[in-house]
Design a protein around this motif. Structure first.
Motif, short mmCIF file in Angstrom:
data_model
loop_
_atom_site.label_atom_id
_atom_site.label_comp_id
_atom_site.label_asym_id
_atom_site.label_seq_id
_atom_site.Cartn_x
_atom_site.Cartn_y
_atom_site.Cartn_z
N ASP A 177 -12.35 11.23 -20.66
CA ASP A 177 -12.46 12.66 -20.95
C ASP A 177 -12.81 12.91 -22.41
N ARG A 178 -12.26 12.11 -23.30
CA ARG A 178 -12.61 12.26 -24.73
C ARG A 178 -14.08 11.94 -24.97
N LYS A 179 -14.55 10.89 -24.33
CA LYS A 179 -15.93 10.48 -24.54
C LYS A 179 -16.93 11.43 -23.87
N LEU A 180 -16.48 12.14 -22.83
CA LEU A 180 -17.37 13.01 -22.06
C LEU A 180 -17.19 14.48 -22.39
N ASP A 181 -16.65 14.76 -23.57
CA ASP A 181 -16.46 16.15 -24.00
C ASP A 181 -15.64 16.95 -23.00
N GLY A 182 -14.63 16.32 -22.46
CA GLY A 182 -13.72 17.03 -21.57
C GLY A 182 -13.80 16.66 -20.11
N GLY A 183 -14.83 15.93 -19.71
CA GLY A 183 -14.92 15.52 -18.31
C GLY A 183 -16.33 15.60 -17.76
N LEU A 184 -16.43 15.82 -16.46
CA LEU A 184 -17.71 15.84 -15.75
C LEU A 184 -18.03 17.25 -15.26
N PRO A 185 -19.30 17.62 -15.28
CA PRO A 185 -19.67 18.93 -14.74
C PRO A 185 -19.40 19.01 -13.24
N PRO A 186 -18.92 20.15 -12.72
CA PRO A 186 -18.77 20.30 -11.28
C PRO A 186 -20.10 20.05 -10.58
N GLY A 187 -20.05 19.37 -9.44
CA GLY A 187 -21.25 19.05 -8.69
C GLY A 187 -21.84 17.71 -9.01
N PHE A 188 -21.29 17.00 -10.00
CA PHE A 188 -21.85 15.73 -10.43
C PHE A 188 -21.59 14.63 -9.41
N VAL A 189 -22.59 13.75 -9.25
CA VAL A 189 -22.47 12.53 -8.46
C VAL A 189 -22.62 11.35 -9.39
N VAL A 190 -21.63 10.46 -9.39
CA VAL A 190 -21.61 9.31 -10.31
C VAL A 190 -21.71 8.01 -9.51
N ALA A 191 -22.66 7.16 -9.88
CA ALA A 191 -22.73 5.80 -9.36
C ALA A 191 -21.96 4.90 -10.32
#
Length: 208
Positions: free
Chosen positions: A13-27
């Protein structure tokens, strides 16, 4: 960053500026000989999670999560059989509530299906994530026998998390890189992790 959903893993979360955008798909790519599942288990602590398992039974996965020493949640775990994995996974994902996590562990059985049918599945998955404001984490094992549709998974995914594990002398080192993050804003440095009982920054040397 406003509007992002926390992963529940502080270092991410620190590295991603708070987390992931809603709707994101991560491989999420990793070696089968790594401790990559620790990250999956900790993701369940952030919010309600549907955990689809394609190789281990749902009882085995529940036991692993419940036995974890890390902070975890109480995900809904469902086993996806190999008879018709795309249809079964689509049915289960269709009931995903708003603002949830979806974890698929692993993607291999799905990635070994017909290419056109698999692409339809991926695009429908993305639409479902956008509609529900949820996040999908697709666990993709690396190795010599990677599924034929792995390229499609990584291309359609909004982000790629790549966990590299190596033995250096007497140390096991884990490095997490994020080479792809649609829309920008991904960390440019590799994150050195300690994957033992929980996901933590490895401070032994060369702090990331």
């Amino acid at each position: 960053m406003a509007g992002r959903l926390e992963t529940g893993i502080d270092v991410l979360d620190r590295k991603l500026d708070g987390g992931l955008p809603p709707g994101f798909v991560v491989a999420y790519t990793a070696s089968p000989a790594s401790q990559s599942e620790l990250l999956l288990h900790e993701l369940t602590a952030a919010r309600g999670t549907l955990y689809l398992t394609t190789e281990r039974t749902d009882d085995v996965v529940r036991h692993a999560i419940e036995s974890s020493q890390a902070k975890v949640g109480s995900p809904t775990v469902r086993y996806v059989s190999s008879d018709d994995p795309l249809t079964e996974a689509t049915r289960l994902i269709g009931a995903l509530p708003d603002g949830a996590n979806l974890i698929v562990d692993t993607m291999d059985a799905l990635e070994r299906t017909d290419r056109e049918e698999y692409l339809t599945f991926l695009n429908d998955l993305k639409s479902q994530m956008l509609e529900t404001g949820s996040i999908a984490i697709l666990h993709c094992l690396t190795g010599r026998d990677e599924p034929i549709n792995r390229t499609q998974t990584e291309h359609v995914a909004d982000a790629v998390f790549d966990l590299q594990t190596k033995v250096s002398g007497t140390q096991v080192e884990n490095h997490l890189a994020i080479p792809k993050f649609r829309g920008g804003g991904q960390p440019t440095d590799v994150i050195k992790l300690e994957l033992t009982e929980a996901v933590e920054i490895d401070t032994s040397r060369d702090i990331a």
